[in-house]
Design a protein around this motif. Structure first.
Motif, PDB file in Angstrom:
ATOM      1  N   LEU A 136      -7.113 -11.818   9.990  1.00  0.00           N
ATOM      2  CA  LEU A 136      -5.978 -12.316  10.123  1.00  0.00           C
ATOM      3  C   LEU A 136      -5.683 -13.888   9.582  1.00  0.00           C
ATOM      4  N   ARG A 137      -6.754 -14.510  10.034  1.00  0.00           N
ATOM      5  CA  ARG A 137      -6.858 -15.819   9.706  1.00  0.00           C
ATOM      6  C   ARG A 137      -8.293 -16.244   9.569  1.00  0.00           C
ATOM      7  N   GLY A 138      -8.451 -17.238   8.593  1.00  0.00           N
ATOM      8  CA  GLY A 138      -9.787 -17.924   8.338  1.00  0.00           C
ATOM      9  C   GLY A 138     -10.526 -18.362   9.833  1.00  0.00           C
ATOM     10  N   PRO A 139     -11.966 -18.433   9.782  1.00  0.00           N
ATOM     11  CA  PRO A 139     -12.671 -18.793  10.806  1.00  0.00           C
ATOM     12  C   PRO A 139     -12.384 -20.125  11.637  1.00  0.00           C
ATOM     13  N   ASP A 140     -11.806 -21.118  10.622  1.00  0.00           N
ATOM     14  CA  ASP A 140     -11.416 -22.500  11.131  1.00  0.00           C
ATOM     15  C   ASP A 140     -10.070 -22.370  11.688  1.00  0.00           C
ATOM     16  N   PHE A 141      -9.212 -21.548  11.615  1.00  0.00           N
ATOM     17  CA  PHE A 141      -7.920 -21.672  11.871  1.00  0.00           C
ATOM     18  C   PHE A 141      -7.761 -21.971  13.311  1.00  0.00           C
ATOM     19  N   TYR A 142      -8.379 -21.067  14.290  1.00  0.00           N
ATOM     20  CA  TYR A 142      -8.301 -21.218  15.528  1.00  0.00           C
ATOM     21  C   TYR A 142      -8.476 -22.448  16.308  1.00  0.00           C
ATOM     22  N   ALA A 143      -9.584 -23.204  15.841  1.00  0.00           N
ATOM     23  CA  ALA A 143     -10.054 -24.340  16.193  1.00  0.00           C
ATOM     24  C   ALA A 143      -9.069 -25.567  15.706  1.00  0.00           C
ATOM     25  N   GLU A 144      -8.685 -25.395  14.252  1.00  0.00           N
ATOM     26  CA  GLU A 144      -7.755 -26.600  13.715  1.00  0.00           C
ATOM     27  C   GLU A 144      -6.491 -26.379  14.437  1.00  0.00           C
ATOM     28  N   GLN A 145      -6.031 -25.111  15.085  1.00  0.00           N
ATOM     29  CA  GLN A 145      -4.703 -25.065  15.843  1.00  0.00           C
ATOM     30  C   GLN A 145      -4.750 -25.313  17.324  1.00  0.00           C
TER      31      GLN A 145
END
Length: 390
Positions: A37-46
């Motif tokens: 659903l999202r790239g691997p870095d999305f959650y940390a960035e958000q």
């Protein structure tokens, strides 16, 4: 929204798209890597704390505290329940044989895909959207497919007789065998693996693979045990609020209040990715203190063989139906009029007309049936006129 966000789920995988599981993933058009659903870095960035492989076991709504199955607790300011649904089990002998599958998770889909490579005959139990999508994918992959549906017609909950007949004809033309109005008495196997599906009339369908798609059950236990109002799902208003303070719900688990003018029923649990997105957007508006009740026209889609179904609005049994196009061409739209206004539309291989239909439904546009049926009539004119009049 500036507060910390913790997102957890009971699967060990990061959030992924589910619609391709019964379509592209089985046919090979979609890879596992494309599902994220999202790239691997999305959650940390958000700044989203993603916790996987954890199940919530208890909710104390008064204390605003959640218990997890690893023994930990989490206190919340707001809680969003997106617990989804689980597959309805098949209550017959032999349902737990090897080679019998359901389809809800990526692991489920990969298991079906692997089994497909080892079989020539498959039986799909259930003639709803998931069952028919799987049947189409299995047939495309070269399997001999039989669909067993207990109702006398396919998609009886969603389609009128004319559309059900069209879908049945489309599948038969593409080699799928349909057993309509038939129940399943038992599954039979040898050495622990399924070999046949026994129907309620005693006949047996030989197969090495069975996929069960007989509907889902909303995962309401967590909310219900906490005293949150539930009935066919977690009851929420048009902004996703539940009966408990600071608790929201969205997705397959939410029985949502529909916006005024959207037609019957006035409250419904919609099992689709778009409904989940729209409901989640409404719930998120509450979190940022700018409530925006759900106003979008419900729409859905399905891919079966070379057919793309796109459905907008919620038709009612007494709606007037108007066909635009030719069923035999596999390119048409069936419109539903309620009190003279466009209330719903079912399109096959006509994406532009589907998009236009959503606008007409949202505007409550009134169009004479003979004009709507005329393939030469420019429906964009009516959308523009309604917008100008508004």
């Amino acid at each position: 929204f500036d507060a910390p966000i913790v997102l957890w789920g009971d699967e060990p995988l990061a959030p992924y798209h589910r619609p391709p599981l019964s379509k592209g993933l089985l046919t090979g058009k979609t890879s596992v890597e494309q599902l994220a659903l999202r790239g691997p870095d999305f959650y940390a960035e958000q700044q989203i704390d993603l916790r996987l492989g954890l199940r919530a076991t208890a909710l104390d709504a008064a204390a605003r505290r959640l218990q997890l199955d690893d023994g930990s607790q989490i206190d919340y300011g707001w809680l969003a329940l997106a617990t989804g649904a689980r597959c309805r089990p098949l209550p017959v002998p032999g349902a737990h044989l090897q080679g019998v599958h359901q389809l809800r998770t990526l692991d489920d889909a990969l298991a079906v895909s692997q089994a497909l490579g080892e079989c020539t005959r498959a039986c799909v139990i259930g003639g709803g959207f998931i069952g028919l999508e799987v049947a189409a994918a299995l047939a495309t992959a070269g399997a001999q497919v039989t669909v067993v549906e207990s109702q006398p017609r396919l998609l009886a909950r969603s389609f009128p007789q004319s559309m059900s007949d069209y879908v049945a004809g489309a599948h038969r033309q593409r080699g799928v065998v349909l057993e309509l109005g038939r129940g399943v008495r038992a599954l039979h196997g040898s050495q622990g693996h399924v070999q046949a599906v026994e129907l309620d009339d005693g006949r047996r369908i030989d197969c090495e693979l069975v996929v069960v798609g007989i509907g889902v059950l909303p995962n309401i236990a967590l909310a219900q045990d906490a005293g949150i109002a539930c009935s066919g799902g977690i009851l929420v208003d048009a902004t996703g609020r539940t009966s408990a303070p600071n608790v929201l719900a969205a997705g397959d688990v939410a029985n949502m209040e529909l916006p005024a003018g959207s037609g019957r029923p006035m409250r419904v649990r919609l099992e689709s990715i778009q409904a989940a997105n729209d409901g989640a957007r409404a719930a998120a508006s509450v979190l940022v203190e700018r409530p925006q009740p759900l106003a979008a026209v419900p729409w859905f889609w399905s891919e079966q063989h070379d057919l793309k179904f796109q459905m907008a609005g919620l038709p009612a049994p007494d709606d007037q139906t108007v066909l635009r196009g030719d069923l035999a061409s596999d390119r048409f739209t069936l419109f539903y009029l309620r009190n003279g206004a466009v209330a719903a539309a079912h399109s096959v291989n006509r994406p532009a007309e589907h998009m236009l239909a959503r606008k007409l439904i949202a505007q409550g546009t009134r169009i004479a049936p003979e004009v709507l049926a005329d393939a030469n009539a420019d429906l964009k004119f009516f959308s523009t006129s309604a917008r100008a009049a508004g």
